[in-house]
Every structure is written in structure tokens, then in C-alpha cells.
Design an enzyme around this catalytic site. Structure first.
Site, PDB file in Angstrom:
ATOM      1  N   GLU A   1      -3.504   5.259  -3.472  1.00 59.64           N
ATOM      2  CA  GLU A   1      -4.185   4.203  -4.224  1.00 59.64           C
ATOM      3  C   GLU A   1      -5.658   4.512  -4.416  1.00 59.64           C
ATOM      4  OE1 GLU A   1      -4.075   0.156  -2.700  1.00 59.64           O
ATOM      5  OE2 GLU A   1      -5.135  -0.555  -4.481  1.00 59.64           O
TER       6      GLU A   1
ATOM      7  N   ASP B   1       0.007   3.750  -0.071  1.00 60.92           N
ATOM      8  CA  ASP B   1      -0.958   2.639  -0.126  1.00 60.92           C
ATOM      9  C   ASP B   1      -1.530   2.490   1.283  1.00 60.92           C
ATOM     10  OD1 ASP B   1      -2.497   0.424  -0.491  1.00 60.92           O
ATOM     11  OD2 ASP B   1      -1.031  -0.624  -1.723  1.00 60.92           O
TER      12      ASP B   1
ATOM     13  N   ILE C   1      -3.741   0.477   2.556  1.00 54.96           N
ATOM     14  CA  ILE C   1      -3.678  -0.938   2.961  1.00 54.96           C
ATOM     15  C   ILE C   1      -3.187  -1.720   1.742  1.00 54.96           C
ATOM     16  CG2 ILE C   1      -4.874  -2.982   3.821  1.00 54.96           C
ATOM     17  CD1 ILE C   1      -7.100  -1.229   4.906  1.00 54.96           C
ATOM     18  N   ASP C   2      -1.986  -2.243   1.788  1.00 56.02           N
ATOM     19  CA  ASP C   2      -1.542  -3.164   0.739  1.00 56.02           C
ATOM     20  C   ASP C   2      -1.785  -4.575   1.269  1.00 56.02           C
ATOM     21  OD1 ASP C   2      -0.314  -3.766  -1.814  1.00 56.02           O
ATOM     22  OD2 ASP C   2       1.267  -4.666  -0.608  1.00 56.02           O
TER      23      ASP C   2
ATOM     24  N   THR D   1      -5.219  -5.800   0.742  1.00 53.61           N
ATOM     25  CA  THR D   1      -6.593  -5.538   1.184  1.00 53.61           C
ATOM     26  C   THR D   1      -7.401  -6.828   1.352  1.00 53.61           C
ATOM     27  OG1 THR D   1      -6.557  -3.395   0.066  1.00 53.61           O
ATOM     28  CG2 THR D   1      -8.714  -4.286   0.580  1.00 53.61           C
TER      29      THR D   1
ATOM     30  N   ASP E   1       2.146   0.191  -4.510  1.00 55.21           N
ATOM     31  CA  ASP E   1       2.504  -1.138  -3.994  1.00 55.21           C
ATOM     32  C   ASP E   1       4.014  -1.240  -3.765  1.00 55.21           C
ATOM     33  OD1 ASP E   1      -0.170  -2.233  -4.324  1.00 55.21           O
ATOM     34  OD2 ASP E   1       0.243  -2.420  -6.476  1.00 55.21           O
TER      35      ASP E   1
END
Ligand code: IPD
Length: 262
Positions: free
Chosen positions: A67, A83, A85-86, A88, A210
Site C-alpha cells: 500500500e 497492507d 496496516i488496514d 489506519t 485491502d
């Protein structure tokens, strides 16, 4: 496939542990991306760096799409979709629902996926054709739920124009379902379909990082994942639910033209 899954899980766990340890002191270091509400924390960047380093050490030559770092060109048939951190915004505010998501794609098809939700101690895994799992438990999505009784998760993107359309669409959906949930992480929403914590999910504007890993978790739990009018899931649109409910939700959403004004 097992090797891919084991490696992805080891790396997702290491990144999750790092994030849990450093969040209390580092989460406030932020920059913005596509809009003032679209943030990247220093820990998004650190998590992606760690994940890239681990993949490169174990699988030199594989392609990696992340990402935050995009994708470097390469010849390999294997692509890792990351990802760091999905969710955030949840991470930034100290809300628990954020995840590290790692998918492995071979020849354009996701074959393994891991979604680690460190605050809950939950690691969702899936391998193509071999099922979706949470710890030792095989996941099965809810079936036989009619639309008026469905608990439906959704999310909103970061552009103002897109959000205005998303608001109009959700206003039409809300009176026709049990209720709506906006959890703040697409990956967790899709895993929630897989575990039966919600019945369905839809969203416009999500990206492969995502839905890469969690999409496999959802489909391996028996759910259908796709776009509008027979198209595959893509950043244009995503719907996920058990067959039957998928079609009902699709037929509610399609006439609302939820992709308009992109
Ligand atoms: C976001 C989350 C959110 C969804 C947004 C995504 P990020 O990802 O998945 O639930 O509604 O569309 O962009 O920015 O937290 O990685």
C-alpha cells in the site's frame, strides 16, 4: 501453498507484534496521502518495510505490491500483496480494529492469505481450495439470510465526492437491511463475513491490498466476492456475501449506480 501460507503468517505475526509494541509511542507521527483524511503513520511505513525485508530475504525475485511502497517491476509469477496496516484511522485513534494483511498471488490468482488482527489475538488464514481458518476452527459464512435480516458491513473512501455518493447509497440500503456496520477495516469486514459476524459487505474504492488476503478468507468460507453486473471484485466495487444474499444485495445496489462520480 503451505510454504507460502506459513511464511506469510510468520511475517504478518512479526509485523503485528512490532505494531502492538510501538503503537503507544509512535502512532501520532502522521502524513497525509490522497486527501486530508487519508493518513499514513510512521508505523504503516515501518511495518511495510519490515514485511518487504522478510519477503525479499526468503523469496528473492518475487514481486511485492505494498500500500505504501507501490510495486517494483519484476518478472516473477509470484506477487505478494501487502497492507501493512488496514484500518489506519482506527490504529491512529487507538481503536482495536486494524490488521496486517498479506496475500500471495501466483499467476494472477491469490493462493494464500493471512489477516492478523493483533489487538484481538486473531489470525485468519486461507489457502486456495483448502478452506479458511481462524486458529483451529474452519470458517463458514452465514447462509440462508434474506436481505431484510442481513447485517451489512460497509466502508467509505477518502475522497469527498466519493463519500457523497456513498452516503446516498447507504441511505437507500439502511432501511432495507437489519442494520449497517462501519468497522473501519475492509480486511476485517471480509473476515467478519467469513466468521458470520456480519452477513454481507459492500464497498466502492477498496484496493487489492485491502481485499487480497481477506477476499480469499471470505471465498474459502463459502462466500461469493465480486463486483457489479458480473464483473470481478476490483477497486470499482466489491460485494461479499453467501450466494443468494449476494444476488439480493447486488440487485439492490446496482440500480443505485454506486460507482458513479468516480
Ligand atoms: C481503508 C479501510 C477502510 C475502508 C477504506 C480503506 P486503510 O484502508 O479498509 O475500512 O473503508 O476504503 O481505504 O487506509 O486503513 O489501509
Amino acid at each position: 501453498m503451505t510454504d507460502f501460507l506459513t511464511l506469510a503468517e510468520d511475517i504478518a505475526r512479526e509485523a503485528g507484534d512490532m505494531l502492538l509494541a510501538k503503537r503507544p509511542t509512535m502512532s501520532a507521527e502522521i502524513e497525509t496521502k490522497s486527501s486530508p483524511t487519508d493518513v499514513v503513520t510512521a508505523l504503516d511505513t515501518a511495518s511495510e518495510l519490515l514485511i518487504r525485508e522478510r519477503i525479499e530475504a526468503a523469496r528473492p525475485g518475487d514481486r511485492i505490491l505494498g500500500e505504501e511502497g507501490g510495486e517494483a517491476p519484476g518478472e516473477s509469477d509470484v506477487r505478494w500483496i501487502v497492507d501493512p496496516i488496514d484500518g489506519t484511522v482506527n490504529f491512529l485513534y487507538g481503536l482495536p480494529d486494524w490488521a496486517v494483511s498479506i496475500a500471495v498471488e501466483v499467476g494472477g490468482r491469490v493462493v494464500a492469505g493471512v489477516v492478523n488482527v493483533p489487538t484481538r489475538g486473531e489470525v485468519f488464514t486461507a489457502a486456495l481450495g483448502e478452506g479458511a481458518w481462524l486458529g483451529g476452527a474452519r470458517l463458514r459464512c452465514n447462509t440462508g439470510v434474506p436481505l431484510p435480516q442481513a447485517l451489512v458491513a460497509t466502508g467509505f473512501g477518502y475522497s469527498q465526492a466519493g463519500r457523497a455518493v456513498q452516503g446516498e447509497v447507504v441511505a437507500e440500503v439502511l432501511p432495507r437491511v437489519r442494520d449497517i456496520r462501519r468497522g473501519g477495516s475492509c480486511a476485517i469486514d471480509l473476515c467478519s463475513v467469513a466468521t458470520g459476524r456480519v452477513d454481507a459487505y459492500y464497498e466502492r474504492g477498496i484496493n487489492p491490498w485491502d481485499y487480497g488476503a481477506a477476499g480469499l478468507v471470505a471465498t474459502e468460507s463459502g462466500a461469493r466476492l465480486g463486483g457489479l453486473n458480473g464483473r470481478p471484485v476490483s477497486p470499482d466495487f466489491a460485494i461479499c456475501a453467501a450466494p443468494g444474499l449476494f444476488e439480493e444485495l447486488h440487485d439492490l445496489l446496482a440500480p443505485l449506480d454506486p460507482e458513479r462520480g468516480a
